[in-house]
Every structure is written in C-alpha cells, then in structure tokens.
Design a protein around this motif. Structure first.
Motif, mmCIF file in Angstrom:
data_model
loop_
_atom_site.group_PDB
_atom_site.id
_atom_site.type_symbol
_atom_site.label_atom_id
_atom_site.label_comp_id
_atom_site.label_asym_id
_atom_site.label_seq_id
_atom_site.Cartn_x
_atom_site.Cartn_y
_atom_site.Cartn_z
ATOM 1 N N PHE A 114 -16.348 -123.928 -18.889
ATOM 2 C CA PHE A 114 -17.663 -123.894 -19.513
ATOM 3 C C PHE A 114 -18.135 -122.444 -19.637
ATOM 4 C CE2 PHE A 114 -17.296 -128.206 -18.346
ATOM 5 C CZ PHE A 114 -18.246 -128.943 -19.041
ATOM 6 N N SER A 115 -18.934 -122.182 -20.651
ATOM 7 C CA SER A 115 -19.455 -120.845 -20.877
ATOM 8 C C SER A 115 -20.562 -120.523 -19.882
ATOM 9 C CB SER A 115 -19.995 -120.735 -22.307
ATOM 10 O OG SER A 115 -20.740 -119.551 -22.473
ATOM 11 N N ARG A 116 -20.570 -119.296 -19.415
ATOM 12 C CA ARG A 116 -21.630 -118.862 -18.502
ATOM 13 C C ARG A 116 -22.942 -118.624 -19.235
ATOM 14 N NH1 ARG A 116 -17.064 -116.200 -16.315
ATOM 15 N NH2 ARG A 116 -16.770 -116.548 -14.078
ATOM 16 N N THR A 117 -22.867 -118.364 -20.542
ATOM 17 C CA THR A 117 -24.060 -117.972 -21.293
ATOM 18 C C THR A 117 -24.609 -119.077 -22.190
ATOM 19 O OG1 THR A 117 -22.652 -117.038 -23.035
ATOM 20 C CG2 THR A 117 -23.379 -115.553 -21.277
ATOM 21 N N SER A 118 -23.801 -120.083 -22.521
ATOM 22 C CA SER A 118 -24.263 -121.149 -23.414
ATOM 23 C C SER A 118 -25.053 -122.200 -22.653
ATOM 24 C CB SER A 118 -23.066 -121.826 -24.098
ATOM 25 O OG SER A 118 -22.334 -120.911 -24.877
ATOM 26 N N GLU A 119 -26.023 -122.800 -23.330
ATOM 27 C CA GLU A 119 -26.761 -123.928 -22.767
ATOM 28 C C GLU A 119 -26.219 -125.221 -23.360
ATOM 29 O OE1 GLU A 119 -30.950 -123.768 -22.985
ATOM 30 O OE2 GLU A 119 -31.123 -121.779 -22.063
ATOM 31 N N TYR A 120 -25.795 -126.126 -22.488
ATOM 32 C CA TYR A 120 -25.203 -127.385 -22.914
ATOM 33 C C TYR A 120 -26.291 -128.452 -22.985
ATOM 34 C CZ TYR A 120 -20.555 -125.382 -22.169
ATOM 35 O OH TYR A 120 -19.418 -124.608 -22.249
ATOM 36 N N ARG A 121 -26.570 -128.923 -24.198
ATOM 37 C CA ARG A 121 -27.569 -129.954 -24.403
ATOM 38 C C ARG A 121 -26.975 -131.045 -25.286
ATOM 39 N NH1 ARG A 121 -29.400 -127.605 -20.855
ATOM 40 N NH2 ARG A 121 -31.446 -126.606 -20.612
ATOM 41 N N GLY A 122 -27.198 -132.281 -24.909
ATOM 42 C CA GLY A 122 -26.662 -133.398 -25.666
ATOM 43 C C GLY A 122 -26.252 -134.518 -24.728
ATOM 44 N N THR A 123 -25.203 -135.240 -25.092
ATOM 45 C CA THR A 123 -24.730 -136.379 -24.313
ATOM 46 C C THR A 123 -23.267 -136.166 -23.944
ATOM 47 O OG1 THR A 123 -26.221 -137.839 -25.515
ATOM 48 C CG2 THR A 123 -24.443 -138.889 -24.285
ATOM 49 N N VAL A 124 -22.920 -136.496 -22.703
ATOM 50 C CA VAL A 124 -21.539 -136.371 -22.252
ATOM 51 C C VAL A 124 -21.027 -137.732 -21.792
ATOM 52 C CG1 VAL A 124 -22.262 -135.677 -19.908
ATOM 53 C CG2 VAL A 124 -19.946 -135.166 -20.706
ATOM 54 N N LEU A 125 -19.810 -138.038 -22.225
ATOM 55 C CA LEU A 125 -19.115 -139.261 -21.825
ATOM 56 C C LEU A 125 -17.877 -138.865 -21.045
ATOM 57 C CD1 LEU A 125 -18.246 -142.336 -22.092
ATOM 58 C CD2 LEU A 125 -17.151 -141.661 -24.239
ATOM 59 N N THR A 126 -17.709 -139.436 -19.853
ATOM 60 C CA THR A 126 -16.483 -139.247 -19.090
ATOM 61 C C THR A 126 -15.852 -140.612 -18.861
ATOM 62 O OG1 THR A 126 -17.661 -139.353 -16.959
ATOM 63 C CG2 THR A 126 -17.333 -137.175 -17.933
ATOM 64 N N MET A 127 -14.511 -140.649 -18.890
ATOM 65 C CA MET A 127 -13.840 -141.938 -18.864
ATOM 66 C C MET A 127 -12.511 -141.846 -18.128
ATOM 67 S SD MET A 127 -12.425 -144.098 -22.104
ATOM 68 C CE MET A 127 -11.218 -142.802 -22.343
ATOM 69 N N GLN A 128 -12.295 -142.740 -17.209
ATOM 70 C CA GLN A 128 -11.029 -142.848 -16.497
ATOM 71 C C GLN A 128 -9.978 -143.427 -17.442
ATOM 72 O OE1 GLN A 128 -11.024 -145.650 -13.261
ATOM 73 N NE2 GLN A 128 -9.907 -144.228 -11.945
ATOM 74 N N PRO A 129 -8.781 -142.830 -17.525
ATOM 75 C CA PRO A 129 -7.779 -143.309 -18.470
ATOM 76 C C PRO A 129 -7.470 -144.795 -18.356
ATOM 77 C CG PRO A 129 -7.114 -141.190 -17.586
ATOM 78 C CD PRO A 129 -8.340 -141.612 -16.825
ATOM 79 N N GLY A 130 -7.459 -145.332 -17.140
ATOM 80 C CA GLY A 130 -7.107 -146.726 -16.954
ATOM 81 C C GLY A 130 -8.219 -147.723 -17.222
ATOM 82 N N PHE A 131 -9.380 -147.248 -17.668
ATOM 83 C CA PHE A 131 -10.504 -148.153 -17.887
ATOM 84 C C PHE A 131 -10.282 -149.063 -19.097
ATOM 85 C CE2 PHE A 131 -14.953 -148.900 -19.494
ATOM 86 C CZ PHE A 131 -15.337 -149.736 -18.442
ATOM 87 N N LEU A 132 -9.508 -148.601 -20.081
ATOM 88 C CA LEU A 132 -9.271 -149.380 -21.291
ATOM 89 C C LEU A 132 -7.856 -149.947 -21.302
ATOM 90 C CD1 LEU A 132 -10.935 -147.057 -23.945
ATOM 91 C CD2 LEU A 132 -11.836 -149.203 -23.029
ATOM 92 N N PRO A 133 -7.636 -151.113 -21.924
ATOM 93 C CA PRO A 133 -6.295 -151.692 -22.001
ATOM 94 C C PRO A 133 -5.379 -150.859 -22.890
ATOM 95 C CG PRO A 133 -7.857 -152.977 -23.296
ATOM 96 C CD PRO A 133 -8.662 -151.979 -22.526
ATOM 97 N N ARG A 134 -4.063 -151.058 -22.711
ATOM 98 C CA ARG A 134 -3.067 -150.236 -23.403
ATOM 99 C C ARG A 134 -3.231 -150.285 -24.929
ATOM 100 N NH1 ARG A 134 1.659 -147.908 -22.175
ATOM 101 N NH2 ARG A 134 1.570 -148.744 -20.054
ATOM 102 N N ALA A 135 -3.478 -151.483 -25.476
ATOM 103 C CA ALA A 135 -3.607 -151.606 -26.929
ATOM 104 C C ALA A 135 -4.743 -150.745 -27.456
ATOM 105 C CB ALA A 135 -3.823 -153.065 -27.312
ATOM 106 N N THR A 136 -5.834 -150.690 -26.710
ATOM 107 C CA THR A 136 -6.972 -149.868 -27.126
ATOM 108 C C THR A 136 -6.644 -148.390 -26.997
ATOM 109 O OG1 THR A 136 -8.495 -151.606 -26.409
ATOM 110 C CG2 THR A 136 -9.417 -149.408 -26.726
ATOM 111 N N VAL A 137 -5.946 -148.020 -25.934
ATOM 112 C CA VAL A 137 -5.533 -146.631 -25.741
ATOM 113 C C VAL A 137 -4.703 -146.162 -26.933
ATOM 114 C CG1 VAL A 137 -4.077 -145.114 -24.349
ATOM 115 C CG2 VAL A 137 -5.656 -146.691 -23.227
#
Length: 298
Positions: A94-117
């Motif tokens: 991450f940048s030391r000088t930029s301000e991060y504003r918005g929405t972040v999504l984090t996701m575990q790889p195994g959360f979705l089934p293989r077909a969806t992956v």
C-alpha cells in the motif's frame, strides 16, 4: 481494511504468507466486505506500507483517487471508479501517501465451489490487476457489491447455512461481472486467443527457475524460434527472452523481499548457480544490486 488475525504460515520457499482469518468474519464465513480506511493491517508484523503477501483474494473499488498501489513490483495508479484485484500469492504494498477510500472485498479461495472458481477466472494471473470499468459496468459492479455487503452484514434474517449460501450466490454474481470486465480488455483477449503464447507462458511459469533458453522452450513446444518470437511479441510487446527474464527477476525480487536467504542461494533458486552472474543479471534488469534492493525494503 478488515483486521487480520495475527498468525502466519511459511511455505517451502521461506516466504511468509498471511492467511485469511475466517474467525474474524461476520458469522465465520470465508469472506469479508466493508469500507476501506486507515490504520488497519493484515497482521501485526506486516504493516500495509511494506511489501507483503497474502493467501486470499482482495478486490478494492475506489471511491476517490489517485491511489498508487504496487502489485508484483509494478506500480498501478487507480482513480475513482477503478478496481484493483489482487490474487493469492501476489506480493503487494500500500502507498504511504495515498488515501484509500471505497469498498474492499476479501475472500478465502475455498469459499466458492470449483465450478464458480473456473467460471470467474479467480486464478487468471495473466490478467492485469487494475480494472477501469465504463459507466454502465461500474453501475452494475457497485450495485452487486452493495447487495453483497447488505447480505454479509445481515446475520439475523436467515439461519447460518442459508446465510452462507446466499452470500456465495451474491459473491458469484459480483465476481462474474468482475471477470467479464477483466476478460474483455484488449490485452487479455489477445493473450487468451493466442494458444502459442499461452503454452509458452505456462512453460515459463513451470520451468523458469531452471530454463532461461528461448530455443529450448521453442523445441519443447514444437515451434520454430521465429514463430515463438512472433506470438510472444504480439501478446506482450516483448521478446521471449525479455518475458523469461522478467519472470526470473520477479521471483528473485520476491525471495529478496520475503526471505533472509543469502544472495547466492536466491540466485541458485532462480537458475544462477554463480552468485556473481546472478548479481550482474539482476543489476542489468533493475539498476540495483540484489543487496541494495533488499536493503530498500527493510
């Protein structure tokens, strides 16, 4: 950012990887979604402004810009309405000088089934991390992400099993839109349609630590050197040799940044048994010695 559990794992190459903490998600599910902010970190020992690696997906939709963010040692500049998609195993900072504003999504790889992956291209590392949707695409992505966020935060309406199922469907809807945006870029279409380049890219990814020879790759794949040069240049703008060298340099940077391996052992790990030859190669491609590059990150 959503807070991450204070635990790490260490792979066979010695690189510390910060895992997705299911226990910190609402309801213990394999994803998180919420506003970006300051003063957060994945892990106590990995400040966001330092180079680090994670084993889960991160998608950031920016409400403001510009924001500078490094992914695999390439700096990207995002503006309002842009998205950054970081996949498991990619190093970033991450940048030391930029301000991060918005929405972040984090996701575990195994959360979705293989077909969806597979349908959503979660492991298309050939696609660029930075995505710039048009107005209609952005409106659809924002609506899908907001719907996903509401479902994620609503733990009272449904039993946990149904809540999790709804989240998977909502997440899939968002990712299908995101994957379409990524795959529709001119670069990704060109790369995907060129089977010669795809085979070469896959071979380099598999063998770059032991094979730096363009002729050897051409022979193994059954192409003439001229055919391989034409295909790689059309897909990337680079020669096959430059493509191989960039992959070797990237791996060397990862090892220098994430491990305490001696310089000689880093060189050996990427196909240079002689430490002096490795240092010369690295300096030619980065204008820094391996030791100087490592020192800048510490």
């Amino acid at each position: 950012m959503a807070d991450m559990a204070e635990r790490t794992i260490r792979g066979g190459d010695g690189i510390r990887t910060f895992p997705f903490p299911v226990e910190l998600s609402v309801g213990g599910v394999g994803m998180q979604v919420g506003p970006m902010g300051t003063g957060r970190t994945w892990h106590a020992d990995a400040p966001l402004e330092r180079v680090h690696r994670i084993d889960f997906h991160v998608v950031m939709l920016f409400a403001e810009g510009p924001v500078r963010h490094m992914v695999d040692f390439t700096e990207h500049e995002a503006g309002a309405g842009d998205l950054l998609w970081i996949r498991p195993g990619q190093v970033h900072r991450f940048s030391r000088t930029s301000e991060y504003r918005g929405t972040v999504l984090t996701m575990q790889p195994g959360f979705l089934p293989r077909a969806t992956v597979e349908a959503t291209g979660l492991y298309r590392y050939d696609l660029p991390p930075l995505l710039r949707p048009g107005p209609a695409e952005l409106a659809g992505l924002r609506a899908a992400l907001e719907h996903l966020r509401r479902e994620y935060e609503d733990t009272a309406t449904l039993p946990l099993s149904l809540h999790t199922a709804v989240l998977r469907h909502s997440l899939t809807a968002f990712l299908l839109r995101l994957a379409h945006l990524a795959a529709s870029s001119a670069e990704s279409v060109r790369r995907r349609s060129d089977s010669t380049f795809t085979l070469f890219r896959d071979a380099v990814e598999r063998d770059f630590a032991t094979n730096h020879s363009v002729s050897a790759y051409a022979d193994a794949l059954g192409y003439s050197r001229r055919t391989l040069v034409r295909a790689v240049r059309a897909a990337t703008g680079d020669t096959p040799k430059a493509f191989i060298d960039k992959r070797v340099v990237l791996e060397a940077k990862r090892l220098l940044a994430h491990t305490d391996l001696p310089i000689g052992r880093v060189g050996a790990a990427v196909g240079f048994p002689d430490a002096a030859n490795f240092s010369k190669f690295f300096h030619q491609h980065t204008d820094q010695t391996p030791a100087a590059f490592r020192a800048d990150l510490r």
